[in-house]
Write a protein that holds these residues in place. Structure first.
Motif, PDB file in Angstrom:
ATOM      1  N   UNK A 191     -19.160  23.597 -45.295  1.00 38.36           N
ATOM      2  CA  UNK A 191     -18.567  22.715 -44.283  1.00 38.36           C
ATOM      3  C   UNK A 191     -18.836  23.199 -42.856  1.00 38.36           C
ATOM      4  N   UNK A 192     -20.093  23.487 -42.509  1.00 37.07           N
ATOM      5  CA  UNK A 192     -20.371  23.999 -41.156  1.00 37.07           C
ATOM      6  C   UNK A 192     -19.975  22.999 -40.086  1.00 37.07           C
ATOM      7  N   UNK A 193     -19.201  23.484 -39.123  1.00 35.57           N
ATOM      8  CA  UNK A 193     -18.741  22.714 -37.956  1.00 35.57           C
ATOM      9  C   UNK A 193     -17.804  21.555 -38.314  1.00 35.57           C
ATOM     10  N   UNK A 213     -11.320  21.011 -23.104  1.00 38.23           N
ATOM     11  CA  UNK A 213     -12.269  19.954 -23.440  1.00 38.23           C
ATOM     12  C   UNK A 213     -13.575  20.507 -24.001  1.00 38.23           C
ATOM     13  N   UNK A 214     -13.611  21.801 -24.240  1.00 40.15           N
ATOM     14  CA  UNK A 214     -14.813  22.417 -24.803  1.00 40.15           C
ATOM     15  C   UNK A 214     -14.810  22.274 -26.322  1.00 40.15           C
ATOM     16  N   UNK A 215     -15.838  22.786 -26.963  1.00 35.63           N
ATOM     17  CA  UNK A 215     -15.941  22.695 -28.418  1.00 35.63           C
ATOM     18  C   UNK A 215     -15.503  23.987 -29.085  1.00 35.63           C
ATOM     19  N   UNK A 216     -14.874  23.840 -30.245  1.00 40.41           N
ATOM     20  CA  UNK A 216     -14.608  24.966 -31.131  1.00 40.41           C
ATOM     21  C   UNK A 216     -15.595  24.843 -32.281  1.00 40.41           C
ATOM     22  N   UNK A 217     -16.573  25.730 -32.297  1.00 41.71           N
ATOM     23  CA  UNK A 217     -17.687  25.676 -33.247  1.00 41.71           C
ATOM     24  C   UNK A 217     -17.420  26.673 -34.370  1.00 41.71           C
TER      25      UNK A 217
END
Length: 327
Positions: A191-193, A213-217
């Motif tokens: 389940x990557x990302x 508002x950034x991404x959590x990768x």
């Protein structure tokens, strides 16, 4: 004081087994019933074999609607179905260990609202709650590593996460990736990302930092060990390592189970405990955060008991002073 009468639904799995072990040794609880349709009539110790000599109770396919607290240890998506078909008293408190009620969009059920049960984030709300949505295991380890920065408004760039969980994280049902011959001497991601725990992680971060508002990768991995989560993550941080440590230690100054370590971490420090250990490392403008927990305890059943303690006005650590399986 009258003991807390407990019911457990879905009693044959790993999280239920851990929950039973904790509650039979908890000084303020008594297990009234353990519900399992597939094992009804069988001794609990036949499934959870380490409990031989500790309890003679049998699994049942009926419930007592008057229990003080109900723990739902069901597969994801099954808690709603169960509660739609079973009614409990107005006084019964419910702690769901699945993911049915964790998100704001799902938290209201039959007119009552579930409180997200991460004690380090919402302790006061948990104390007065009737219904609790227990956090996910990866979500617990990752949130505890990020929330101190979120509270200070310092998560202003993408967060990169690599985390490994033990085989018990997949549950007791066999699949192609849980057989011993596949898992032994092996390692893989899945389940990557797109892991389902990202929803609750983002929700909690935005609760403390609504401008995030950034991404959590997130890259989740399957490890070649039975239990535990070892999570590493990094993001931009302009302050010094000492400033980062001060932020984290202040955030967790009153936490009963989350600790900041100055030393490098390894998983055996927390296996068989309800603790989370966090370590910080600075490299140029990156802050590396390491977070470790036992996925079945702080990531599931131990945290559920921690929440129960808060709900019933008990000392938070009651029944949870556990020794790590260190050797």
């Amino acid at each position: 004081m009258k003991k807390i009468k407990v019911g457990i639904i879905g009693g044959a799995g790993y999280t239920a087994g851990e929950l039973i072990r904790l509650l039979i040794n908890h000084p303020e609880t008594v297990i009234d019933f353990v519900f399992s349709t597939s094992n009804a009539g069988n001794k609990i110790s036949k499934v959870h074999q380490d409990l031989v000599g500790d309890m003679d109770l049998k699994f049942t396919n009926t419930v007592n609607p008057e229990v003080d607290v109900l723990f739902l240890c069901l597969g994801h998506g099954n808690s709603v179905k169960f509660l739609e078909n079973h009614t409990f008293s107005e006084q019964t408190r419910i702690i769901d260990l699945g993911n049915d009620f964790r998100l704001k969009s799902d938290k209201v059920f039959q007119g009552k609202s579930f409180v997200y049960g991460l004690p380090e984030l919402q302790k006061e709300a948990i104390k007065s709650a009737q219904y609790i949505a227990n956090p996910g295991c990866f979500a617990t380890a990752i949130q505890l590593a990020l929330l101190p920065l979120a509270e200070k408004g310092l998560l202003n760039n993408d967060v990169h996460i690599n985390a490994v969980t033990g085989a018990t994280g997949a549950g007791t049902s066999l699949s192609a990736t849980t057989h011993y011959t596949w898992r032994d001497n092996n390692f893989s991601y899945y389940k990557p990302f797109m892991h389902q725990h990202l929803g609750e992680i983002n929700q909690s971060v935005k609760l403390l930092q609504n401008t995030f508002s950034s991404e959590i990768l997130f890259m989740p991995n399957r490890g070649n060990f039975s239990r535990g989560i070892f999570a590493t993550m990094y993001t931009d941080f302009e302050g010094t390592l000492e400033e980062a440590k001060a932020i984290f230690k202040d955030f967790y100054k009153d936490a009963k189970f989350t600790f900041i370590s100055d030393d490098d971490l390894h998983l055996k420090q927390v296996v068989n405990t309800n603790k989370c250990f966090i370590h910080l490392h600075k490299h140029n403008n990156k802050l590396l955060i390491t977070s470790i927990i036992d996925n079945l305890l702080k990531g599931a059943s131990g945290q559920a008991v921690q929440n129960m303690n808060l709900m019933f006005g008990l000392e938070e650590t009651t029944g949870l002073r556990l020794k790590a399986t260190y050797f």
